[in-house]
Each structure stands twice: as structure tokens, then as C-alpha cells.
Design an enzyme around this catalytic site. Structure first.
Site, short mmCIF file in Angstrom:
data_model
loop_
_atom_site.label_atom_id
_atom_site.label_comp_id
_atom_site.label_asym_id
_atom_site.label_seq_id
_atom_site.Cartn_x
_atom_site.Cartn_y
_atom_site.Cartn_z
N GLN A 98 0.81 -1.21 0.00
CA GLN A 98 0.00 0.00 0.00
C GLN A 98 0.85 1.27 0.00
O GLN A 98 0.31 2.37 0.04
CB GLN A 98 -0.93 0.00 1.22
CG GLN A 98 -1.93 -1.14 1.21
CD GLN A 98 -2.72 -1.25 2.50
OE1 GLN A 98 -2.53 -0.48 3.44
NE2 GLN A 98 -3.62 -2.22 2.58
N HIS A 160 -0.82 0.01 5.63
CA HIS A 160 -1.21 1.02 6.62
C HIS A 160 -0.16 2.12 6.79
O HIS A 160 0.33 2.36 7.88
CB HIS A 160 -1.52 0.34 7.96
CG HIS A 160 -2.69 -0.57 7.93
ND1 HIS A 160 -3.25 -1.11 9.07
CD2 HIS A 160 -3.43 -1.05 6.88
CE1 HIS A 160 -4.28 -1.90 8.73
NE2 HIS A 160 -4.39 -1.87 7.40
N GLU A 253 -14.30 4.55 10.88
CA GLU A 253 -14.67 5.61 11.82
C GLU A 253 -14.52 7.00 11.21
O GLU A 253 -13.63 7.24 10.39
CB GLU A 253 -13.78 5.57 13.06
CG GLU A 253 -13.85 4.30 13.87
CD GLU A 253 -12.94 4.34 15.08
OE1 GLU A 253 -12.93 3.35 15.83
OE2 GLU A 253 -12.24 5.37 15.30
N TYR A 263 -7.44 7.49 20.67
CA TYR A 263 -8.61 7.09 19.91
C TYR A 263 -8.85 5.57 19.93
O TYR A 263 -9.71 5.07 19.20
CB TYR A 263 -8.54 7.66 18.50
CG TYR A 263 -8.83 9.15 18.54
CD1 TYR A 263 -10.08 9.64 18.23
CD2 TYR A 263 -7.86 10.05 18.98
CE1 TYR A 263 -10.37 11.00 18.32
CE2 TYR A 263 -8.14 11.40 19.08
CZ TYR A 263 -9.39 11.87 18.76
OH TYR A 263 -9.67 13.22 18.87
N TYR A 274 -10.93 -10.23 10.76
CA TYR A 274 -11.24 -10.84 9.48
C TYR A 274 -11.38 -12.36 9.64
O TYR A 274 -10.76 -12.95 10.52
CB TYR A 274 -10.13 -10.54 8.47
CG TYR A 274 -10.04 -9.09 8.07
CD1 TYR A 274 -11.00 -8.52 7.24
CD2 TYR A 274 -9.00 -8.28 8.51
CE1 TYR A 274 -10.93 -7.19 6.85
CE2 TYR A 274 -8.91 -6.94 8.13
CZ TYR A 274 -9.89 -6.41 7.30
OH TYR A 274 -9.80 -5.10 6.93
#
Length: 385
Positions: A98, A160, A253, A263, A274
């Protein structure tokens, strides 16, 4: 007989070609097709095609646009045409998983200093991680390049990375980071992973950052406990930073970023593991941790890119929050009542592709990037009678 066989073969080849073209061409609609939404009729106008996994978009004051491509290219769009030569002068960019070239933002005083900021996956001790650099845009080149932030520690994980870049009204730069797929890192406060970073425009740490001078905290950290933030924008009235982040299976979110807050990821979440569907952490709430303003269950929308609409082209959308969704290839509109979501609409499902970025242009239109091998830059225009 031979001629008949040749004709049949040619027709077969032509049929295969046409079917293949239909299957593999980028999805889209014709410029004259009108799309009905709850508040407006609109048209989707494809402006540029052939972008390779575009990620971020910035509007230059002279009408040009800058688009990042995740494989590591920065492209200029001039008079609606994509320049063939990428912008030169970028650092080494590691395009794996990613990671790659990610977001882009202009300095608040760009007209004076011509500084362009961009985030990307960079290599360093221990592997790769999100970095932010800036350079001066001169013609089709970045000059005086300097790296102003480097994520620590780095790792060999391929997912990520975050990452969005937003300047606030005071000129501070916010950088959103993911947990790098190593979820426990989001609660480790001497680790940049899973945090929102706040810096001066030159990379210095503001003295009023919430964890400056505190042991076991990286001073750049503004908030922590995030999974993977790929959308961030300033609220047009309050000036507060709003973000969204990917959950696991469910639990995406929307949050309002408040200095020094935790958070919760992966201690609290509305998502589940998953495959197994097993619970993650202790549940959905815990004292001392922030609950989301809005979330999606049981299925994720895979949000990426976001913008508040403040323009004149779509008057019934003013004040609404728009979020790109990779899953179901759609655009999500959230109507807000203060800090509460009062209405949600899904638009353009399957129309364009995986929507990676959403921006309001200086002209008041909404612009979308699709994260595809042959991605597009598209514009939403009103078609109301």
C-alpha cells in the site's frame, strides 16, 4: 469455404476484442448521462484518464493541478491535459504493498514560496515508513528538496502507511499515519505508528504539542490510537481537523481530532477480526479513550479521501461531508447536525471505480480520483433543471 472460415475467425477475434474491452476498460458514464441523488441531479465528467493508481490532488493558483501516482510519479495537469513527463526532483520512493507516493498539499503561502509538500513510503533503518518532504515547484521540477518528517521506527510491513496532509488556519501541518499493520504499535507512545503528527511548516515540533517534554512520548504526536487514517479535512466553520480511518472488518470511523486524546485502536473498536469475526480488544468503549463520531458496521466502506462542501455549484450540499469509498466504488455524503451525523447517502456506486480522493476545487465543483491501474480524474457538475 476458406473465405467463410476466415470471415468467421475474424468475427470471433473482433468479438473477443470487444468483450475484453468492455470487461477491462475503466468504468464510467457518458458526459450526457444524468445521475439522480437525494439533493441534486449531476453529471460525472471524466477530465483525465490513464493515471496509474492516483492518490492525492492539489490545485495550483494558476489553474494547473498536481496529482500523485502511487508508483512514485508526480504529474502536472495543464489546461486539462496530463503532461507526459512527470515532475522531476522527487526523492527515492518505495512503492510496495500500500506504500508509494501518497498525499500532496500546498504551503498556505504557496503564491509567495511555491512550496509543495508530499507524503510517501521511504526507506531507512529497519525498513520503510511514511515520510514527508517539501520542495519548491519550478516549471516541471521540485527544487531545494528537504525531508521534514520521517516515521520512526520503520518496519518491513507493506500496509497502513496513512497518509493525508492538512494545514490548519494557523499554518500547522498535520500528518496522518497508519499502524503499519502492526496494531499494538498504535498504543505505543514513543512510536509514530497509528498517530496524527503536528508540525511547523519546516518540520519543527510546536512547543504546545500535547506531549512535548513528557517521557516515553514522541513530541511530534498530537493524537494516537489510530488504525489507518486516509481522510482528513478542516471543518469550514470550527477549523477543527476531522478524519476518518479504516476499521478491520467493519468499524470504519469518523473522528474529530482533539489534542492529546487516545482514539482507542486496538483496545476499542466497532470492527471484528477478518475471517473469524472474533472481537478485538475489550469492546467498543473504555474510559480515557475516544469513541467515534460515526462508524460503519457490520461491513466496512473502506474510506479514503474526504472534503467538506462549501461551494455554490451544489447549494443543497453546503456543509455536508463527502467521503470516497474504495469498497462498492462509491461516494458517501454525510449531513451534519453540529458534531452529529443526521443523514447518510451513497452515490455513484460502481460508476467510476475505487474512489481514492475527494476535493472541492476552487471553482466549486467536486473532484474525484479513482485508485485503479488506469485511474481517472473526474468532476461532478450539476445537471439540475
Amino acid at each position: 469455404m476458406v473465405l467463410k472460415r476466415l470471415t468467421t475467425s475474424l468475427l470471433l477475434v473482433l468479438t473477443v476484442f470487444l468483450v475484453g474491452f468492455t470487461l477491462f476498460r475503466p468504468p464510467g458514464v457518458g458526459a450526457d448521462e444524468i445521475i439522480e441523488t437525494q439533493e441534486h441531479q449531476l453529471r460525472v465528467i471524466t477530465l483525465v484518464e490513464g493515471l496509474e493508481h492516483p492518490w492525492g490532488l492539489a490545485f495550483l493558483p494558476d489553474g494547473r493541478m498536481l496529482v500523485t501516482e502511487r508508483p512514485g510519479r508526480l504529474r502536472l495537469i495543464v489546461d486539462g491535459e496530463l503532461k507526459s513527463e512527470p515532475v522531476a526532483g522527487l526523492p527515492e520512493i518505495v512503492a510496495v504493498g500500500q506504500g508509494g507516493l501518497l498525499d500532496i498539499a500546498l504551503h498556505p503561502r504557496f503564491t509567495d514560496n511555491h512550496l509543495v509538500y508530499f507524503s510517501y513510503a521511504g526507506r531507512g533503518e529497519g525498513g520503510i515508513g511514511t515520510e514527508v518532504a517539501r520542495g519548491r515547484l519550478v516549471d516541471n521540477r521540485l527544487e531545494d528538496l528537504e525531508v521534514i518528517f520521517s516515521m520512526e521506527p520503520k518496519s518491513n510491513a507493506r500496509q497502513h502507511f496513512g497518509s493525508r496532509l492538512v494545514f490548519d488556519r494557523e499554518g500547522f501541518l498535520y500528518i496522518t499515519l497508519g499502524d503499519r499493520g502492526e496494531m499494538d504499535r498504535a498504543q505505543v507512545t514513543d512510536d509514530h505508528a497509528g498517530s496524527v503528527i503536528r508540525l511547523h511548516d519546516d518540520g519543527r515540533v510546536p512547543e504546545d504539542n500535547p506531549f512535548v517534554g513528557k517521557p516515553d512520548f514522541k513530541p511530534e504526536i498530537y493524537t494516537y490510537g489510530h488504525r489507518n487514517i486516509q481522510g482528513a479535512a478542516l471543518h469550514p466553520e470550527s477549523g477543527k481537523l476531522w478524519t476518518h480511518e479504516h476499521g478491520p472488518q467493519g468499524g470504519d470511523e469518523v473522528n474529530i481530532i482533539r489534542a492529546g486524546r487516545n482514539y482507542g485502536w486496538p483496545v476499542i473498536t466497532h470492527g471484528v477480526q477478518y475471517v473469524t469475526g472474533a472481537r478485538i480488544g475489550v469492546g467498543t468503549e473504555k474510559e480515557g479513550m475516544e469513541s467515534p463520531l460515526h462508524y460503519w458496521v457490520p461491513v466496512s466502506i473502506a474510506p479514503s479521501g474526504m472534503a467538506f462542501y462549501t461551494g455554490e455549484r451544489f447549494p443543497n450540499w453546503r456543509g455536508d461531508l463527502f467521503i470516497g469509498a474504495l469498497r462498492d466504488r462509491m461516494l458517501v455524503r454525510l449531513r451534519l447536525d453540529g458534531e452529529r451525523v443526521s443523514e447518510e447517502e451513497h452515490m455513484l456506486e460502481g460508476t467510476l471505480g475505487r474512489i481514492r480522493d475527494v476535493r472541492q476545487g476552487p471553482d466549486g465543483y467536486l473532484y474525484l480520483l479513482t485508485d485503479e491501474r488506469r485511474g481517472v480524474l473526474a468532476r461532478l457538475e450539476p445537471a439540475d433543471p
